[in-house]
Every structure is written in C-alpha cells, then in structure tokens.
Design a protein around this motif. Structure first.
Motif, PDB file in Angstrom:
ATOM      1  N   ASP A  51       1.166  -1.338   0.124  1.00 54.34           N
ATOM      2  CA  ASP A  51      -0.041  -0.266  -0.175  1.00 54.34           C
ATOM      3  C   ASP A  51       0.906   1.591   0.124  1.00 54.34           C
ATOM      4  O   ASP A  51       0.498   2.398  -1.200  1.00 54.34           O
ATOM      5  CB  ASP A  51      -0.635  -0.120   1.102  1.00 54.34           C
ATOM      6  CG  ASP A  51      -2.074  -1.371   1.198  1.00 54.34           C
ATOM      7  OD1 ASP A  51      -2.286  -1.452  -0.250  1.00 54.34           O
ATOM      8  OD2 ASP A  51      -2.148  -2.171   2.327  1.00 54.34           O
ATOM      9  N   LYS A  52       1.910   1.514   1.048  1.00 54.15           N
ATOM     10  CA  LYS A  52       2.908   2.236   0.469  1.00 54.15           C
ATOM     11  C   LYS A  52       3.987   2.286  -0.304  1.00 54.15           C
ATOM     12  O   LYS A  52       3.956   3.775  -0.568  1.00 54.15           O
ATOM     13  CB  LYS A  52       3.511   2.054   2.220  1.00 54.15           C
ATOM     14  CG  LYS A  52       3.063   2.887   3.137  1.00 54.15           C
ATOM     15  CD  LYS A  52       3.708   3.275   4.767  1.00 54.15           C
ATOM     16  CE  LYS A  52       3.308   2.822   6.232  1.00 54.15           C
ATOM     17  NZ  LYS A  52       3.981   3.047   7.180  1.00 54.15           N
ATOM     18  N   ASP A  53       3.933   1.246  -0.198  1.00 56.49           N
ATOM     19  CA  ASP A  53       5.501   1.524  -1.344  1.00 56.49           C
ATOM     20  C   ASP A  53       4.765   1.493  -3.185  1.00 56.49           C
ATOM     21  O   ASP A  53       4.366   0.250  -3.618  1.00 56.49           O
ATOM     22  CB  ASP A  53       6.861   0.345  -1.777  1.00 56.49           C
ATOM     23  CG  ASP A  53       6.729   0.170   0.091  1.00 56.49           C
ATOM     24  OD1 ASP A  53       7.105   1.834   0.956  1.00 56.49           O
ATOM     25  OD2 ASP A  53       6.786  -0.513   1.308  1.00 56.49           O
ATOM     26  N   GLY A  54       5.460   1.903  -3.691  1.00 61.29           N
ATOM     27  CA  GLY A  54       5.540   2.214  -5.216  1.00 61.29           C
ATOM     28  C   GLY A  54       5.866   1.160  -5.925  1.00 61.29           C
ATOM     29  O   GLY A  54       5.576   0.749  -7.266  1.00 61.29           O
ATOM     30  N   SER A  55       7.380   1.145  -5.398  1.00 64.67           N
ATOM     31  CA  SER A  55       8.500   0.108  -5.909  1.00 64.67           C
ATOM     32  C   SER A  55       9.628  -0.302  -4.703  1.00 64.67           C
ATOM     33  O   SER A  55       9.431   0.006  -3.648  1.00 64.67           O
ATOM     34  CB  SER A  55       9.354   0.741  -7.254  1.00 64.67           C
ATOM     35  OG  SER A  55      10.228   1.423  -6.114  1.00 64.67           O
ATOM     36  N   ALA A  56      10.078  -1.181  -5.125  1.00 63.72           N
ATOM     37  CA  ALA A  56      10.805  -2.061  -3.829  1.00 63.72           C
ATOM     38  C   ALA A  56      12.015  -0.980  -3.213  1.00 63.72           C
ATOM     39  O   ALA A  56      12.503  -0.469  -2.396  1.00 63.72           O
ATOM     40  CB  ALA A  56      11.731  -3.635  -4.273  1.00 63.72           C
ATOM     41  N   GLU A  57      12.567  -0.325  -4.524  1.00 63.78           N
ATOM     42  CA  GLU A  57      13.288   0.988  -3.947  1.00 63.78           C
ATOM     43  C   GLU A  57      12.686   2.124  -3.287  1.00 63.78           C
ATOM     44  O   GLU A  57      12.925   2.623  -2.276  1.00 63.78           O
ATOM     45  CB  GLU A  57      13.582   1.817  -5.224  1.00 63.78           C
ATOM     46  CG  GLU A  57      14.860   2.987  -5.104  1.00 63.78           C
ATOM     47  CD  GLU A  57      15.084   3.727  -6.500  1.00 63.78           C
ATOM     48  OE1 GLU A  57      15.704   2.792  -7.231  1.00 63.78           O
ATOM     49  OE2 GLU A  57      15.054   4.839  -6.135  1.00 63.78           O
TER      50      GLU A  57
ATOM     51  N   ASN B  79      18.522  -7.503 -13.026  1.00 61.52           N
ATOM     52  CA  ASN B  79      17.894  -6.474 -11.885  1.00 61.52           C
ATOM     53  C   ASN B  79      16.939  -7.344 -11.756  1.00 61.52           C
ATOM     54  O   ASN B  79      16.519  -6.974 -12.359  1.00 61.52           O
ATOM     55  CB  ASN B  79      17.961  -4.701 -12.994  1.00 61.52           C
ATOM     56  CG  ASN B  79      18.219  -4.217 -12.035  1.00 61.52           C
ATOM     57  OD1 ASN B  79      16.226  -3.113 -11.756  1.00 61.52           O
ATOM     58  ND2 ASN B  79      18.789  -3.637 -11.089  1.00 61.52           N
ATOM     59  N   THR B  80      16.588  -6.892 -10.602  1.00 64.94           N
ATOM     60  CA  THR B  80      14.529  -7.228 -10.011  1.00 64.94           C
ATOM     61  C   THR B  80      13.649  -5.434 -10.814  1.00 64.94           C
ATOM     62  O   THR B  80      14.552  -4.546 -10.445  1.00 64.94           O
ATOM     63  CB  THR B  80      14.742  -6.859  -8.434  1.00 64.94           C
ATOM     64  OG1 THR B  80      15.705  -8.809  -8.819  1.00 64.94           O
ATOM     65  CG2 THR B  80      12.749  -8.056  -8.499  1.00 64.94           C
ATOM     66  N   PHE B  81      13.024  -5.849 -11.321  1.00 68.89           N
ATOM     67  CA  PHE B  81      11.654  -4.392 -11.744  1.00 68.89           C
ATOM     68  C   PHE B  81      10.428  -4.936 -11.014  1.00 68.89           C
ATOM     69  O   PHE B  81       9.787  -5.760 -11.213  1.00 68.89           O
ATOM     70  CB  PHE B  81      11.743  -4.925 -13.484  1.00 68.89           C
ATOM     71  CG  PHE B  81      13.068  -4.788 -13.956  1.00 68.89           C
ATOM     72  CD1 PHE B  81      13.347  -3.352 -14.330  1.00 68.89           C
ATOM     73  CD2 PHE B  81      14.108  -5.516 -14.269  1.00 68.89           C
ATOM     74  CE1 PHE B  81      14.637  -3.035 -15.150  1.00 68.89           C
ATOM     75  CE2 PHE B  81      14.860  -5.354 -15.155  1.00 68.89           C
ATOM     76  CZ  PHE B  81      15.317  -4.585 -15.449  1.00 68.89           C
ATOM     77  N   SER B  82      10.489  -3.743 -10.012  1.00 72.65           N
ATOM     78  CA  SER B  82       9.047  -3.582  -9.748  1.00 72.65           C
ATOM     79  C   SER B  82       8.329  -3.044  -9.332  1.00 72.65           C
ATOM     80  O   SER B  82       8.912  -1.823  -9.614  1.00 72.65           O
ATOM     81  CB  SER B  82       9.206  -4.394  -7.686  1.00 72.65           C
ATOM     82  OG  SER B  82      10.441  -2.679  -7.124  1.00 72.65           O
ATOM     83  N   SER B  83       6.795  -3.088  -9.205  1.00 77.17           N
ATOM     84  CA  SER B  83       6.131  -2.275  -8.888  1.00 77.17           C
ATOM     85  C   SER B  83       4.859  -2.554  -8.940  1.00 77.17           C
ATOM     86  O   SER B  83       4.398  -3.960  -9.100  1.00 77.17           O
ATOM     87  CB  SER B  83       6.409  -1.109 -10.310  1.00 77.17           C
ATOM     88  OG  SER B  83       5.369  -1.483 -11.117  1.00 77.17           O
ATOM     89  N   LYS B  84       3.984  -1.069  -8.362  1.00 80.30           N
ATOM     90  CA  LYS B  84       2.344  -1.773  -8.277  1.00 80.30           C
ATOM     91  C   LYS B  84       1.509  -1.529  -9.615  1.00 80.30           C
ATOM     92  O   LYS B  84       0.832  -2.238  -9.614  1.00 80.30           O
ATOM     93  CB  LYS B  84       1.964  -0.958  -7.346  1.00 80.30           C
ATOM     94  CG  LYS B  84       1.648   0.651  -7.491  1.00 80.30           C
ATOM     95  CD  LYS B  84       0.521   1.369  -6.943  1.00 80.30           C
ATOM     96  CE  LYS B  84       1.604   1.629  -5.169  1.00 80.30           C
ATOM     97  NZ  LYS B  84       0.172   2.382  -4.636  1.00 80.30           N
TER      98      LYS B  84
END
Lengths: 234, 234
Positions: A51-57, B79-84
């Motif tokens: 909910d808070k994080d748009g991505s792992a970064e 790389n790891t690609f992540s996002s909502k």
DNA sequence: GACAAATAGTGTCTCAAGGACAATTATCTA
DNA sequence: TAGATAATTGTCCTTGAGACACTATTTGTC
C-alpha cells in the motif's frame, strides 16, 4: 497456468548503507527485536508494504529514512538474493540495495539509540566472522560482501564514493576515503586529475584547515551527473 | 511485525537470452498463451516453483532449458523490476536474468515451433516500438533495454560475448560479433590483442574456411575464467 | 601453374591517461 | 620569522588502445 497454482515466496528488501566515519568504512546494522534471528545484527530492511510502496526502491528508501532521518543521496539496486533456505520461514527473496551517505547528515550521531539498536559497524570487523556483531542474520553477511565488492569496483572507475562525504568536502578527504575503500595507497595526482576531469564539482570558495595548509572545499554541482572513466585505477 | 501483516507481492523470473544469428543480435521471445497480455510477445520466464527451484537462478535456468533444450553457458542476474503497476494482477516483482547462447546449440533451429510460439527476434526491430512483436508484455521492453545496455557495457571490458558463439569459433566471427553488439567498427588488432591477453582460449588445431583464407578455430579452455580488462574499448 | 581476390593475421607508430615522485605553495605553530 | 605539515602542481615514464599499412594463406579463374 496462473499464479494461484504456486505457493508464494516471501519477498523482502534489505540495504547496505555505507559511510565513512573515524577514518574507517562502516555500514549501518540494526539489532533484530523479533524472531527469526532475534538479537542478531541485520541489515536495515523489511517487507514491502504494497500500500505504501510504489516499488522496491521505495521500500528501501522508506526503511533507511526511518532509521537515519534522511534520504541517502545515493541508492542503487545491488542484487536479489533468493533461496529456499536463507529464511527459516520458507522460500524467500530479498531485493538488496546499496546506499551511501555522510554519517554527519543522519540523526544517528545526534540521537544515539539508548538501546544500541542501530550502529555504524566497521567493515573491517565484519570480515572476521568471529568478531562482535557476528554472525549476521539470514544471508546478510553475503549481501554485505557483495555490496563491498561493488563499492570497491565502482571506486575504480567513478567518483561514486563522494556520496559517503558531507556536502562540502576537500580533495584530501576524498583521497583518504578512496584509500580506505580500496585498502591501498593511490596517487593523489591521479585522483585530482579525475576530480577535475569529471566536471562534477565546484569550489565553494571556503577552505577547511585541518592543522596545516587549508584545503579548498568543494561541493557537487547542481546538475552533476555521475561520470564513468574509461580506465580503472591500478 | 511479521510477514502475515502484509499482502504478498507476485514474484516472477524473466530472462533475456541473447544470441547472434544471420549477422544480427537476437533475443528469444515467446508468444503468451494466457492472460494478461495474451498473444503479446514476452521474455521467457514465469513463476518460481518453490518445490522445484532452490533459487531464482534455478527458475531462470529451468525456463530457458524448457524452451531451448540446453542450459545456456552464461547466465547472470540483471536486475529486479518491481512496481505496483507493472502487472495488472497487482503489485509484482520480476527478477530478471541475462543469458547468452549460441543458437546452434539450441533445438530451436532444428524443431521450429509450428505455432511460432518461440522466435529469435532481431534486437534492431525491438528498438522500434511500432514494429512487429511490439509492444511487449508487461515492462519487458524496459527489461530488454536494460539487458542490452549491460551486454554492450560488458563487451567493452570483457570477452563475455564469446558465449553467443558456438563452442568452436574464429577470431573473425568474434570480431563481427563485437561490431554488431557495439554498433560500430572496432580495430581487429585491438580485439586480437585482448583475445591473446585474456588467456581464456586455445587453438583447436582445425581451421575454418569461409570463402578465402581459412581461419584458426578456438575454443574456451577448460578452466577459463572470464577476464575483465582495465580499460574500455573506445 | 600464375595470378587475382579475399580474408586472416602482424608490425609499428601515435596518443591518452594512469603511476611515480619531486617541486612548489599555503597555512599553522612555536 | 622559521619550521612543520599538508595541499597542489609539474613532469617524465609506462601501458594499452587506435590507426593503418603490410604480409600471409587459401580459393578460384584462366
């Protein structure tokens, strides 16, 4: 075949945050309050909050900002460590980040934790698996080593380590920093040439005296881009 | 705070498998049979099978071996690609791998899929977002670009691209390969010097004639370690 | 068999940037 | 003001890439 057929692995984010302090390279470690590895030292990190994080970064950033009070000026993804055995709770993956900061910019100096739950730990002491702070939780020792290698490698062909220094710094401080990271002596002249060629910095006009001749202070230019050199330092 | 408090992100593995074929650099793409992105082209990959796979690298390897019949001689994490938002099913992360193979070593030449579900696709055609195969599923265009950058970068300071060539190859083939990857001409002399200096290869004793003077064939030595050079090619 | 065509492979000079290290400059302390 | 200390610059050496011309080997043609 959809994802419902699969047990889902655990997914976490951990960061290796480097700084230079007291003439040695250090990373931030936290003492774990909970199981597994309760009371072991571990890298700052945790579960992604979808909910808070748009991505792992975002997760990495959020956790680091929680602990230090500031957003580190440099953060990059390092590697994802995954296996069925790295976490006793089951198959898990940790997206590891690599970050640099000047310890002076954090609030860890000003408000040291009474419970000593957060510490800048000397990298040298982590190379010895029998020393204090060891063993680290999970595979954090391996993650730390991976990060250290990356830092050393990048120090050979970029000015990246400046992000371990405060906003204003001298060439001498940079020189010392590089020698500490690489663990060997480097010609000042070589660094000064690169510093100049990078075109990333500007004089502040001020100087800093450390006991002898005062040194010019520099800061990152507003629009500075990290430069990669064509050759490695020896 | 335990992981039960958190909705778990989806976790997948995708690979960018490069080869050299018909004088151009290509990657392996599959046509998706299922939603989401049904009938779009996508990188080979899928969900981690926590029973079969000891690590994410195992997953990457398993998926690639499924498609090509062989294990690629080079595989590294990218790389790891992540996002909502990268997957319409919800918050997701994909651990991306970067792999090289000689197309001759795979079974894709021998048994081309009748349904054209697997194709070697020219990298050039993927740079044009309006061409065939476009748009790729998920953020696979971004993953592909990231992988291509990595391949170009490594070609500048290592012999890595040889893993796109068959087990026995000539210096001329390697030269052509590098020029295709970098998209510019490189002095033969420079590559030959590095080839020699790397000490990674040995003559097979055979030669290969391609129309004019026959060229010496080389193979990787048994115990060859990938060498990194101190300087980049220009 | 002589020779042309084509690609394989080598010799050698130039150039850019790091390594070594000495010389010079600026600032502090006594 | 002299001496100490550290900052900064000058200069020569070395290494390996870039340029490019030259030699070598194989094939095909006549």
């Amino acid at each position: 075949m959809t994802q419902e057929n699969f047990k889902s692995p655990l997914l976490t984010v951990d960061s290796v945050l480097f700084t230079i302090k007291d003439n040695s390279l250090k990373i931030l470690l936290l003492k774990r309050k909970n199981s597994p590895f309760q009371n072991s030292w571990a890298l700052p990190g945790g579960f992604i909050d979808v909910d808070k994080d748009g991505s792992a970064e975002d997760t990495a950033c959020r956790k680091l900002t929680d602990k230090t009070g500031v957003t580190p000026p440099y953060l990059e993804q390092l590697n994802t460590f995954s296996s069925k055995s790295r976490d006793p709770r089951g198959w898990s993956a940790s997206i590891a980040y690599f970050a640099l900061i000047a310890h002076e910019e954090t609030n860890l100096d000003v408000t040291p934790r009474n419970d000593e739950s957060a510490q800048w730990v000397d990298v040298e002491s982590l190379m010895d698996e029998t020393a204090n702070y060891q063993p680290l939780a999970f595979d954090h020792q391996q993650i730390f080593q991976f990060a250290l290698e990356r830092l050393k490698q990048k120090a050979l062909y970029s000015m990246l380590p400046v992000f371990c220094l405060p906003k204003e710094f001298t060439l001498g401080e940079y020189h010392t920093l590089i020698e500490i990271i690489l663990g060997k002596s480097i010609q000042k002249k070589t660094l000064y040439r690169r510093f100049e060629a990078s075109n990333m910095f500007e004089e502040t006009g001020e100087t800093l005296a450390t006991g002898a001749r005062a040194a010019m202070l520099y800061r990152l230019k507003e629009d500075a881009e990290l430069v990669n050199f064509e050759r490695n330092l020896g």
